[in-house]
Design an enzyme around this catalytic site. Sequence first.
Site, PDB file in Angstrom:
ATOM      1  N   TYR A 229      -5.938   4.608  96.745  1.00  0.00           N
ATOM      2  CA  TYR A 229      -4.522   4.147  97.548  1.00  0.00           C
ATOM      3  C   TYR A 229      -3.611   3.476  97.856  1.00  0.00           C
ATOM      4  O   TYR A 229      -2.873   3.074  98.912  1.00  0.00           O
ATOM      5  CB  TYR A 229      -4.809   4.929  99.406  1.00  0.00           C
ATOM      6  CG  TYR A 229      -6.082   6.055  99.304  1.00  0.00           C
ATOM      7  CD1 TYR A 229      -5.719   6.761  98.632  1.00  0.00           C
ATOM      8  CD2 TYR A 229      -7.547   5.735  99.939  1.00  0.00           C
ATOM      9  CE1 TYR A 229      -6.300   8.524  98.996  1.00  0.00           C
ATOM     10  CE2 TYR A 229      -7.957   6.824  99.548  1.00  0.00           C
ATOM     11  CZ  TYR A 229      -7.834   8.124  99.554  1.00  0.00           C
ATOM     12  OH  TYR A 229      -8.906   8.962  98.773  1.00  0.00           O
TER      13      TYR A 229
ATOM     14  N   CYS B 152      13.764  -5.314 102.678  1.00  0.00           N
ATOM     15  CA  CYS B 152      14.307  -5.578 103.680  1.00  0.00           C
ATOM     16  C   CYS B 152      13.727  -4.518 105.216  1.00  0.00           C
ATOM     17  O   CYS B 152      14.269  -3.694 105.271  1.00  0.00           O
ATOM     18  CB  CYS B 152      15.289  -5.462 103.349  1.00  0.00           C
ATOM     19  SG  CYS B 152      16.359  -6.078 102.311  1.00  0.00           S
TER      20      CYS B 152
ATOM     21  N   ARG C 139     -12.122   6.888  97.522  1.00  0.00           N
ATOM     22  CA  ARG C 139     -12.220   5.585  97.656  1.00  0.00           C
ATOM     23  C   ARG C 139     -13.767   5.091  97.506  1.00  0.00           C
ATOM     24  O   ARG C 139     -13.365   3.154  97.206  1.00  0.00           O
ATOM     25  CB  ARG C 139     -12.385   5.498  99.613  1.00  0.00           C
ATOM     26  CG  ARG C 139     -11.798   3.608  99.972  1.00  0.00           C
ATOM     27  CD  ARG C 139     -11.342   4.201 101.929  1.00  0.00           C
ATOM     28  NE  ARG C 139     -11.318   4.747 102.200  1.00  0.00           N
ATOM     29  CZ  ARG C 139     -10.046   4.898 102.576  1.00  0.00           C
ATOM     30  NH1 ARG C 139      -8.977   3.757 102.207  1.00  0.00           N
ATOM     31  NH2 ARG C 139      -8.973   5.759 102.776  1.00  0.00           N
TER      32      ARG C 139
HETATM   33  C1  LIG Z   1      -8.451  12.828 100.339  1.00  0.00           C
HETATM   34  C2  LIG Z   1      -9.912  13.671 100.411  1.00  0.00           C
HETATM   35  C3  LIG Z   1     -10.475  13.112  99.532  1.00  0.00           C
HETATM   36  C4  LIG Z   1     -11.202  11.935  99.080  1.00  0.00           C
HETATM   37  O1  LIG Z   1     -10.992  10.943 100.453  1.00  0.00           O
HETATM   38  P1  LIG Z   1     -12.021   9.315 100.641  1.00  0.00           P
HETATM   39  O2  LIG Z   1     -12.275   8.483 101.251  1.00  0.00           O
HETATM   40  O3  LIG Z   1     -11.109   8.208  99.882  1.00  0.00           O
HETATM   41  O4  LIG Z   1     -13.807   9.652  99.717  1.00  0.00           O
HETATM   42  C5  LIG Z   1     -11.939  14.126  99.303  1.00  0.00           C
HETATM   43  N1  LIG Z   1     -11.414  15.669  99.158  1.00  0.00           N
HETATM   44  C6  LIG Z   1     -10.027  15.862 100.272  1.00  0.00           C
HETATM   45  C7  LIG Z   1      -9.932  17.113 100.459  1.00  0.00           C
HETATM   46  C8  LIG Z   1      -9.514  14.932 100.341  1.00  0.00           C
HETATM   47  O5  LIG Z   1      -8.179  15.158 101.302  1.00  0.00           O
END
Ligand SMILES: *Cc1c(COP(=O)(O)O)cnc(C)c1O
Length: 406
Positions: free
Chosen positions: A359, A330, A262
């Site tokens: 996401y 819907c 993110r």
């Molecule tokens: C989803 C995930 C991330 C990334 O998470 P962010 O919040 O997008 O930074 C990193 N490591 C693992 C193991 C994850 O499952």
Amino acid sequence: MIDFKYLAKKYSTPLYIYDFNHIKNQFTQMKDAFKARKSIISYAVKANSNLSLIKYLAKLGAGADCVSINEVKRALKAGVKNYNIIFSGVGKSDFEIEEAIELNILMINVESEAELDRVETISKILDKEARISIRVNPNIDAKTHPYISTGLHSSKFGVEIDVAKRMFIRAHNSQYLTPIGVHFHIGSQLTELEPILEASSIVADLVRNLKALKIDIKFFDIGGGIGIKYDDEKTIPPNNYAQIILSTLKGLDVTIICEPGRFIVGNSGYFLTKVLYEKVNGENSENRFVIVDGAMNDLLRPSLYNAYHKIELLDREENESKCNIVGPICESGDFFAKDITLPESKHNDLILIHSTGAYGFTMSSNYNSRPRVAEIAIVDGEDYLIRKREKFEDLIRDEIDFLDKL
Ligand SMILES: *Cc1c(COP(=O)(O)O)cnc(C)c1O
């Protein structure tokens, strides 16, 4: 400034747009924050797995954190080096483990004792060493949304510290397993340092314990999860994040792996959608609905997490009132915002939804037989199509008409 009107005309709507310059800036900030140590910034591919985007990050030196074998393949195809790829996830299938070993990635991040058995069995069959890390669940409340909180024993992720230790010893004594890393990831959209400090301290102590047992852990993988501003959240500056982590690693010679998703792409992304209609249901003017051509199948976060995204109606300012922004699907859960204030809109006006780089597209589906939307990269002011809008033919291509054969 991105010319959204021009992009809507050129590529139609709905549309995902990513500012690659912003992505570069975020990546560089994170890399620089850890410059006091050896580090790998392993981009979490699930946040946005478009090949061009991964390739752009690979060129900047990024590794990849993957949660399925196909994400591993995406990363490799995009040019990420195998020795910078980690494969995590609570439920890896046999064929995924097999391919991960064959592809010689940096490490498989093991999340249970049963999985350690599988990895050992498979590496024995292949007669090939498997490098592993173990994901520790440090039982820390990350204080984020329950759906994206992963560091408590009540969540399915990782193993508790004592189990991890047992697993490391077992792996160390195995002819086929080579434990090289330890991992934790306590949640996503983290905005507080305290839980990170606690988790990192617990896991660093484990590494000290293991080193005393001559189990040489080389990679200290702190997961991802650092939060971004969707609204007015207080976020953690990367430098403070790095300082906190480093403060727990005194005397430990380890390479840090950080897996931001993110943070790298979230605020780079815009979802552009067009107003179809407005209507008010019943007498109550609060039941004003702005119906747009994008929907929950394109951007699921509001429906799934009740997530907030800043929403803007372009080029209009008059007659503001409360409204709900909804899609054509819907389902009553098909909304982007409820009870926000927006000027009056007209057919074909553009609505811009901010912070949708992470996401967003990766969670999209074909529900209601809606084709997945196009994706655009903006690099130094130029726009590039990086994924075509799907067509009807794409939706039905893999379906088989058995009735014809009867
Ligand atoms: C989803 C995930 C991330 C990334 O998470 P962010 O919040 O997008 O930074 C990193 N490591 C693992 C193991 C994850 O499952």
